[in-house]
Design an enzyme around this catalytic site. Structure first.
Site, PDB file in Angstrom:
ATOM      1  CB  CYS A  87      32.089  36.493  36.638  1.00 59.42           C
ATOM      2  SG  CYS A  87      32.988  35.944  38.097  1.00 59.42           S
ATOM      3  N   GLY A  88      35.338  37.271  35.611  1.00 54.60           N
ATOM      4  CA  GLY A  88      36.590  36.726  35.087  1.00 54.60           C
ATOM      5  C   GLY A  88      36.928  35.384  35.702  1.00 54.60           C
ATOM      6  CG  HIS A 206      32.438  44.574  41.970  1.00 48.84           C
ATOM      7  ND1 HIS A 206      31.279  44.660  41.222  1.00 48.84           N
ATOM      8  CD2 HIS A 206      32.712  43.249  42.082  1.00 48.84           C
ATOM      9  CE1 HIS A 206      30.878  43.441  40.904  1.00 48.84           C
ATOM     10  NE2 HIS A 206      31.721  42.566  41.410  1.00 48.84           N
ATOM     11  CG  ASP A 230      37.143  37.822  43.635  1.00 51.79           C
ATOM     12  OD1 ASP A 230      37.531  36.655  43.788  1.00 51.79           O
ATOM     13  OD2 ASP A 230      36.793  38.302  42.540  1.00 51.79           O
ATOM     14  CB  CYS A 234      38.541  40.541  41.114  1.00 55.37           C
ATOM     15  SG  CYS A 234      36.896  41.080  40.571  1.00 55.37           S
ATOM     16  N   GLY A 235      38.801  38.968  37.934  1.00 57.57           N
ATOM     17  CA  GLY A 235      39.091  39.227  36.519  1.00 57.57           C
ATOM     18  C   GLY A 235      38.536  40.544  36.031  1.00 57.57           C
TER      19      GLY A 235
HETATM   20  O1  PYC Z   1      36.585  37.549  38.684  1.00 56.82           O
HETATM   21  O2  PYC Z   1      35.429  39.121  37.692  1.00 56.82           O
HETATM   22  C1  PYC Z   1      35.637  38.359  38.625  1.00 56.82           C
HETATM   23  C2  PYC Z   1      34.706  38.397  39.775  1.00 56.82           C
HETATM   24  C3  PYC Z   1      33.649  39.250  39.966  1.00 56.82           C
HETATM   25  C4  PYC Z   1      33.070  38.906  41.181  1.00 56.82           C
HETATM   26  C5  PYC Z   1      33.777  37.852  41.709  1.00 56.82           C
HETATM   27  N1  PYC Z   1      34.771  37.555  40.831  1.00 56.82           N
END
Ligand code: PYC
Length: 308
Positions: A87-88, A206, A230, A234-235
């Site tokens: 999760c970023g 996703h 999100d 979202c990383g």
């Molecule tokens: O930032 O990778 C992300 C992430 C995944 C689900 C919610 N945020």
């Protein structure tokens, strides 16, 4: 039973960090520890992130001792639906939490996740750059039809599995989140119905819609596994998107790529080509919002949270 947690948000998306040593997980690898978490403490997962203590938007991050030489800590990300590979925004939230506690300052550190080791650089101003695991486009230009409209997208991996819709483009706006949530849920159901998966049959959980941005290279809306969207760019979704763009010859090595979220927050990314994909970096900033003790009262019939 009580658990000490620290809440933060990264570009609007919340992260709830469970400090290390409170849930004793067994396992030599982070994947084994994640499985132990699921097998023995899944009620805590639900109780930590779900109502009445949380909501479907919260991503939990359980800290553990590291498993790799040179790593600072291990981390397992989870939400209302289960466990995330990486999760970023959550990584940036974990780093800001460690900084808030005075455990780290600016400089470099590594974190172990169930999908691999992540390198991190913390700037003096609190900005965090994470170097993600290998990300790649798995399937190009996959079409799905929903309500008579055909959507074209790529199946790509950025630490989680994404269907990144590249056409049509959307006017991404907060006023449209209900509509986009309905649409992306239908797209995800259609992918499942057609048996379209990530590598080795991995579930695509996703879905990312993109459109023009006034302040960045694009603006996105990302559906997360539990049905929430999100609030951050979202990383892992930005990693997947950049991997797909690079595979299509549309993003060159080391060229900054700015991804705006539906809420207006921005991550900046780059890619470095590697065998069968790219190594993305993601830069963003988190802010701590609360230090709390969660109480799991044995007489509370919904102490393990509501699964709605
Ligand atoms: O930032 O990778 C992300 C992430 C995944 C689900 C919610 N945020």
């Amino acid at each position: 039973m009580k658990l000490n947690v620290i809440d933060s948000h990264t570009g609007g998306e919340p992260t709830r960090v469970v400090l290390a040593g409170q849930l004793p997980l067994l396992g030599r690898t982070m994947a084994e520890r994640r499985d132990d978490f699921r097998n023995r403490f899944d009620n805590f997962r639900s109780g930590i992130v779900n109502e009445p203590r949380g909501s479907e938007v919260i991503v939990g991050a359980l800290l553990t001792a590291p498993v790799e030489p040179g790593s600072y800590a291990g981390v397992i990300f989870f939400n209302n639906a289960g466990y995330l590979g990486m999760c970023g925004h959550g990584t940036i939230g974990v780093v800001e939490t460690l900084r808030h506690l005075g455990h780290i300052g600016s400089g470099d550190l590594k974190l172990d996740t169930p999908v691999g080791q992540i390198s991190i650089t913390v700037a003096e101003n609190g900005e965090v750059t994470l170097t993600n695991i290998r990300s790649y486009r798995h399937l190009a230009d996959v079409s799905v039809e929903v309500d008579g409209i055909t959507y074209h997208g790529d199946v790509a991996y950025g630490g989680n599995w994404f269907y990144v819709v590249h056409s049509p483009e959307f006017e991404i706006a907060l006023s449209q989140t209900r509509h986009f949530t309905d649409l992306t849920l239908k797209i995800r159901d259609e992918l499942h119905r057609q048996g379209i998966t990530g590598a080795d049959g991995a579930e695509i959980d996703h879905v990312e819609l993109t459109g023009p941005s006034a302040i960045a290279d694009s603006k996105n809306f990302v559906l997360c596994p539990g049905g929430a969207y999100d609030r951050s760019p979202c990383g892992t979704g930005t990693s997947a998107k950049m991997a797909a763009l690079h595979a299509a010859g549309k993003l060159a090595e080391a060229t900054p790529y700015r991804q705006e979220s539906v809420t207006g927050s921005v991550f900046t990314g780059t890619v470095t080509p590697t065998e069968n994909g790219v190594i993305p970096t993601i830069t963003g900033r988190a802010h701590v919002t609360a230090e709390s003790t969660l109480i799991f009262d044995g007489e509370d019939p919904i102490r393990w949270g509501l699964t709605i």
